[in-house]
Design a protein around this motif. Sequence first.
Motif, PDB file in Angstrom:
ATOM      1  N   PRO A 286       0.516   0.026  -7.933  1.00  0.00           N
ATOM      2  CA  PRO A 286       1.071   1.331  -8.174  1.00  0.00           C
ATOM      3  C   PRO A 286       2.559   1.493  -8.008  1.00  0.00           C
ATOM      4  N   ALA A 287       3.033   2.597  -8.403  1.00  0.00           N
ATOM      5  CA  ALA A 287       4.442   2.919  -8.283  1.00  0.00           C
ATOM      6  C   ALA A 287       4.726   3.168  -6.859  1.00  0.00           C
ATOM      7  N   ASP A 288       3.954   3.849  -6.205  1.00  0.00           N
ATOM      8  CA  ASP A 288       4.076   4.197  -4.845  1.00  0.00           C
ATOM      9  C   ASP A 288       3.425   3.196  -3.933  1.00  0.00           C
ATOM     10  N   PRO A 289       4.205   2.420  -2.916  1.00  0.00           N
ATOM     11  CA  PRO A 289       3.684   1.511  -2.217  1.00  0.00           C
ATOM     12  C   PRO A 289       2.246   1.649  -1.572  1.00  0.00           C
ATOM     13  N   PHE A 290       1.902   3.189  -1.292  1.00  0.00           N
ATOM     14  CA  PHE A 290       0.602   3.436  -0.698  1.00  0.00           C
ATOM     15  C   PHE A 290      -0.216   4.292  -1.797  1.00  0.00           C
ATOM     16  N   GLY A 291      -0.008   3.686  -2.969  1.00  0.00           N
ATOM     17  CA  GLY A 291      -1.015   4.093  -4.055  1.00  0.00           C
ATOM     18  C   GLY A 291      -2.044   2.867  -4.118  1.00  0.00           C
ATOM     19  N   SER A 292      -2.702   3.025  -5.372  1.00  0.00           N
ATOM     20  CA  SER A 292      -3.917   2.228  -5.550  1.00  0.00           C
ATOM     21  C   SER A 292      -3.618   1.086  -6.480  1.00  0.00           C
ATOM     22  N   THR A 293      -4.096  -0.171  -6.159  1.00  0.00           N
ATOM     23  CA  THR A 293      -4.066  -1.378  -6.784  1.00  0.00           C
ATOM     24  C   THR A 293      -5.377  -1.397  -7.579  1.00  0.00           C
ATOM     25  N   LEU A 294      -5.505  -1.572  -8.753  1.00  0.00           N
ATOM     26  CA  LEU A 294      -6.583  -1.952  -9.673  1.00  0.00           C
ATOM     27  C   LEU A 294      -6.744  -3.220 -10.372  1.00  0.00           C
ATOM     28  N   ARG A 295      -7.895  -3.779 -10.560  1.00  0.00           N
ATOM     29  CA  ARG A 295      -8.116  -4.916 -11.473  1.00  0.00           C
ATOM     30  C   ARG A 295      -9.335  -4.476 -12.455  1.00  0.00           C
ATOM     31  N   ARG A 296      -9.389  -5.001 -13.372  1.00  0.00           N
ATOM     32  CA  ARG A 296     -10.769  -5.246 -14.398  1.00  0.00           C
ATOM     33  C   ARG A 296     -10.786  -6.747 -14.712  1.00  0.00           C
ATOM     34  N   THR A 297     -11.667  -7.409 -13.912  1.00  0.00           N
ATOM     35  CA  THR A 297     -11.712  -8.945 -13.845  1.00  0.00           C
ATOM     36  C   THR A 297     -12.550  -9.423 -15.140  1.00  0.00           C
ATOM     37  N   PRO A 298     -12.414 -10.753 -15.247  1.00  0.00           N
ATOM     38  CA  PRO A 298     -13.197 -11.307 -16.460  1.00  0.00           C
ATOM     39  C   PRO A 298     -14.541 -11.133 -16.514  1.00  0.00           C
ATOM     40  N   ASP A 299     -15.223 -11.205 -15.255  1.00  0.00           N
ATOM     41  CA  ASP A 299     -16.693 -10.719 -15.412  1.00  0.00           C
ATOM     42  C   ASP A 299     -16.826  -9.233 -15.450  1.00  0.00           C
ATOM     43  N   GLN A 300     -16.091  -8.529 -15.701  1.00  0.00           N
ATOM     44  CA  GLN A 300     -16.074  -7.102 -15.986  1.00  0.00           C
ATOM     45  C   GLN A 300     -16.486  -6.236 -15.026  1.00  0.00           C
ATOM     46  N   ARG A 301     -15.972  -6.507 -13.776  1.00  0.00           N
ATOM     47  CA  ARG A 301     -16.018  -5.795 -12.569  1.00  0.00           C
ATOM     48  C   ARG A 301     -14.738  -4.760 -12.557  1.00  0.00           C
ATOM     49  N   LEU A 302     -14.750  -3.784 -11.899  1.00  0.00           N
ATOM     50  CA  LEU A 302     -13.562  -3.070 -11.631  1.00  0.00           C
ATOM     51  C   LEU A 302     -13.389  -2.807 -10.187  1.00  0.00           C
ATOM     52  N   LEU A 303     -12.041  -3.242  -9.878  1.00  0.00           N
ATOM     53  CA  LEU A 303     -11.470  -3.334  -8.249  1.00  0.00           C
ATOM     54  C   LEU A 303     -10.712  -2.312  -7.836  1.00  0.00           C
ATOM     55  N   VAL A 304     -10.708  -1.362  -6.916  1.00  0.00           N
ATOM     56  CA  VAL A 304      -9.720  -0.585  -6.610  1.00  0.00           C
ATOM     57  C   VAL A 304      -9.417  -0.731  -4.878  1.00  0.00           C
ATOM     58  N   ARG A 305      -8.245  -1.029  -4.688  1.00  0.00           N
ATOM     59  CA  ARG A 305      -7.584  -1.401  -3.528  1.00  0.00           C
ATOM     60  C   ARG A 305      -6.557   0.080  -3.333  1.00  0.00           C
ATOM     61  N   ASN A 306      -7.037   0.534  -2.033  1.00  0.00           N
ATOM     62  CA  ASN A 306      -6.179   1.394  -1.176  1.00  0.00           C
ATOM     63  C   ASN A 306      -6.346   1.642   0.015  1.00  0.00           C
ATOM     64  N   SER A 307      -5.577   2.465   0.810  1.00  0.00           N
ATOM     65  CA  SER A 307      -5.804   2.875   2.302  1.00  0.00           C
ATOM     66  C   SER A 307      -5.359   1.435   3.221  1.00  0.00           C
ATOM     67  N   PHE A 308      -4.897   2.007   4.467  1.00  0.00           N
ATOM     68  CA  PHE A 308      -4.217   0.978   5.277  1.00  0.00           C
ATOM     69  C   PHE A 308      -4.483   1.363   6.678  1.00  0.00           C
ATOM     70  N   SER A 309      -4.582   0.551   7.738  1.00  0.00           N
ATOM     71  CA  SER A 309      -4.576   0.708   8.997  1.00  0.00           C
ATOM     72  C   SER A 309      -3.876  -0.395   9.730  1.00  0.00           C
ATOM     73  N   PHE A 310      -3.353  -0.231  10.948  1.00  0.00           N
ATOM     74  CA  PHE A 310      -2.667  -1.321  11.647  1.00  0.00           C
ATOM     75  C   PHE A 310      -3.722  -1.616  12.924  1.00  0.00           C
ATOM     76  N   ASN A 311      -4.192  -2.853  12.679  1.00  0.00           N
ATOM     77  CA  ASN A 311      -5.175  -3.192  13.495  1.00  0.00           C
ATOM     78  C   ASN A 311      -4.303  -4.271  14.284  1.00  0.00           C
ATOM     79  N   ALA A 312      -3.948  -3.988  15.555  1.00  0.00           N
ATOM     80  CA  ALA A 312      -2.859  -4.989  16.524  1.00  0.00           C
ATOM     81  C   ALA A 312      -3.585  -6.144  16.611  1.00  0.00           C
TER      82      ALA A 312
END
Length: 439
Positions: A286-312
């Motif tokens: 993402p352009a914004d560090p808090f935005g979503s990262t995405l992948r389209r994988t060779p086995d044709q799955r879609l991945l979406v990554r976002n959301s954050f937490s601080f777990n001490a």
Amino acid sequence: MYRNTSTPADDNGCGWFHLSPPRDVRPGHSGRTEARWVVLGAGFTGLAAARQLALKFPQDEIVVIEGQQVGFGASGRNSGFAIDLPHDIGAHDYIGDPATARMNLKLNHFAQSMIRTLVEQYGIDCQIRADGKYQAAVEEKGLAVLQAYRSGLDKLGQAYEMIEARDLPEHLGTSFYRQALYTPGTLLLQPAALAMGLANNLPANVSLYENTVITHLEQGDKITLRHANGEFIAHELLLCNNAFASHFGFLPGRLLPIFTYASMTRPLSVEEQARLGGKETWGIIPADPFGSTLRRTPDQRLLVRNSFSFNASGQAQQRYLERAARQHRTSFDRRFPMLPDMPFDYTWGGSMCLSRNHSSYFGSLAPRVHGALCCNGLGITRGTATGTLLANWLAGEKDELTDFLLASPGPNRNPPEPLLSLGVNLNLNWGQRRAGLEA
């Protein structure tokens, strides 16, 4: 004597881990083992350090200790971007100081070369592809970031392509984004499979113990590491366990275990692939560090990554996982309306070790204790490079990359608790809200 009050405890939902080729897990340790070199942590940093120590000291036994299974922890939970370019999320253009950026570029190229060589040498099945990456934006502030990033790449003389909204569906399928900056040098891969493949092909003088949780560390003429079923005696200890190092008394109050979360779909059918369109594999940051990262994988799955937490504690927490899964559904549906009701097969969280000043630690922490810690979100490349270079340095070798790492100021100090947890989580929540459609 330090007693470790926080041990690794990740959730069981990591798609990369469950989809990796099966391997024989190395047994846990029992009894008493003494070795000249002990490496704590079998992620990318620890595996690289152990491999290089074994090559530099072929007559010595190298011991590697992993609290979970290899690939189950943080190294297997990222999005699989082995990024070549500087990626300083603390700089408005992701580049920052040009001289520092050029050294980071050399570090990343060094790591990429190592990864390519090892994958080819050992036939590691980790879906590695030289696909590059897209940094994509949909809101005005995101578009401004792309222009700033572009100017930074111009300063470094690095290749890129600006892709406008009308052309993006040919690349990504989705018409969600208004602009993307494509850079060709990033390797995309399956991170858990890479970590497992590297562990399966360690030199003969490396002993790996998995599912061995160190609970006590005692410093003296030698370093004693105790666990439930025995102990290790280390003449030299390498800490390659990121934020968990602070639980053994090193860099206290300086490391931030920030969790981020991902979901992965089932494989797309042939008809769904045609409906989506675009290239058969890609990666978006993402352009914004808090935005979503995405992948389209060779086995044709879609991945979406976002959301954050601080777990001490550095441990997974179910309430954050459930919250993230809801955000993943929203983010996915915005981007892929042509794939309604697409189920997620996997949802997981994983930690990154960050510092407030975006600096890593490299060098000696105490007599006989050394560390390569805090990759600041670039674990695949940074971990591979710093683990290797730490071993070289301990073998008496130095070069410009080692000097660069040793000159780092290291992570700066955090505010005390409870202000730290309150402040970091408030900042993370505000950042995610401020990201808007980029999330």
